[in-house]
Design an enzyme around this catalytic site. Sequence first.
Site, mmCIF file in Angstrom:
data_model
loop_
_atom_site.group_PDB
_atom_site.id
_atom_site.type_symbol
_atom_site.label_atom_id
_atom_site.label_comp_id
_atom_site.label_asym_id
_atom_site.label_seq_id
_atom_site.Cartn_x
_atom_site.Cartn_y
_atom_site.Cartn_z
ATOM 1 N N SER A 118 -10.869 -8.552 0.838
ATOM 2 C CA SER A 118 -9.661 -7.750 0.957
ATOM 3 C C SER A 118 -9.778 -6.481 0.117
ATOM 4 O O SER A 118 -10.547 -5.590 0.439
ATOM 5 C CB SER A 118 -8.443 -8.600 0.580
ATOM 6 O OG SER A 118 -7.242 -7.926 0.831
ATOM 7 N N ASP A 133 -2.331 -1.267 1.298
ATOM 8 C CA ASP A 133 -1.507 -1.594 0.138
ATOM 9 C C ASP A 133 -0.546 -0.481 -0.274
ATOM 10 O O ASP A 133 -0.785 0.700 -0.026
ATOM 11 C CB ASP A 133 -2.406 -1.938 -1.051
ATOM 12 C CG ASP A 133 -3.271 -3.144 -0.781
ATOM 13 O OD1 ASP A 133 -2.857 -4.000 0.026
ATOM 14 O OD2 ASP A 133 -4.370 -3.236 -1.358
ATOM 15 N N HIS A 155 -7.884 -7.204 6.899
ATOM 16 C CA HIS A 155 -6.638 -7.772 7.446
ATOM 17 C C HIS A 155 -6.183 -6.974 8.673
ATOM 18 O O HIS A 155 -4.974 -6.873 8.926
ATOM 19 C CB HIS A 155 -5.502 -7.759 6.414
ATOM 20 C CG HIS A 155 -5.778 -8.494 5.147
ATOM 21 N ND1 HIS A 155 -5.628 -9.859 5.021
ATOM 22 C CD2 HIS A 155 -6.188 -8.045 3.929
ATOM 23 C CE1 HIS A 155 -5.929 -10.222 3.779
ATOM 24 N NE2 HIS A 155 -6.275 -9.137 3.107
#
Length: 243
Positions: A118, A133, A155
């Site tokens: 990630s 993010d 993701h």
Amino acid sequence: MNLLLLSNSTQHGRGYLEHALDTVTGFLPAGARLAFVPYALADHDTYTARVRGALADAGIDVRGVHEGGDPLARLDEADAVFVGGGNSFRLLSALYRTGLREALVKAVRGGLPYMGASAGTNMAAPSLRTTNDMPIVEPPSFETLGLVPFQINPHYLDPDPGSTHKGETREERLREFLEENDVPVLGLREGSWLRVEGDRAVLGGERDARLFRRGTAPRELAVGSDLSELLDVRGEFDTGTRS
């Protein structure tokens, strides 16, 4: 270089790293001293304990770089490094603050195996610009490690045609990135990863990936695809689409 770049560390319904455990333990040297970088989350001790528990049965000696007071010394004594997921802005800020950003680049280019998940996978790209993010802190720069010459979006989530949500989809955000930057973006769906060995890159895992390039439609990539050509790209940032 020797890289394992995971889209995610936890798969729905499975334990930490469980979905990729065979690949992870095959990637790490036997009995490795693994330097774990926990800075993407706030609680470093709990995070490190979680990684330690996941890899204990494989005989991996997990050592948090925050333990002992000298992150650079922890890296120097390691046989491999794992940069964990969480908030990419917080992680990158810590890498700059501790001196690990420069040290990681030198060590990994010198042969140290690098595993990211990630946010840790985001760090392997040239820039932070394709993270998902929230910018909860401001790093000195968006420049990350540049271990690969293209961007990665962990993701990666496909658009839901039945959704009534009016915010941007992931695809729309990546298209906006390409309007301003001529750099390919590899969208890694959860459950997928990229394995880089020297001049060869291969898509692994349980799900296909998606490749975005400026001026072309996104391309689906099947598990097992050879993506070595991406290691030779020479992308350009801040080019815009204006004449």
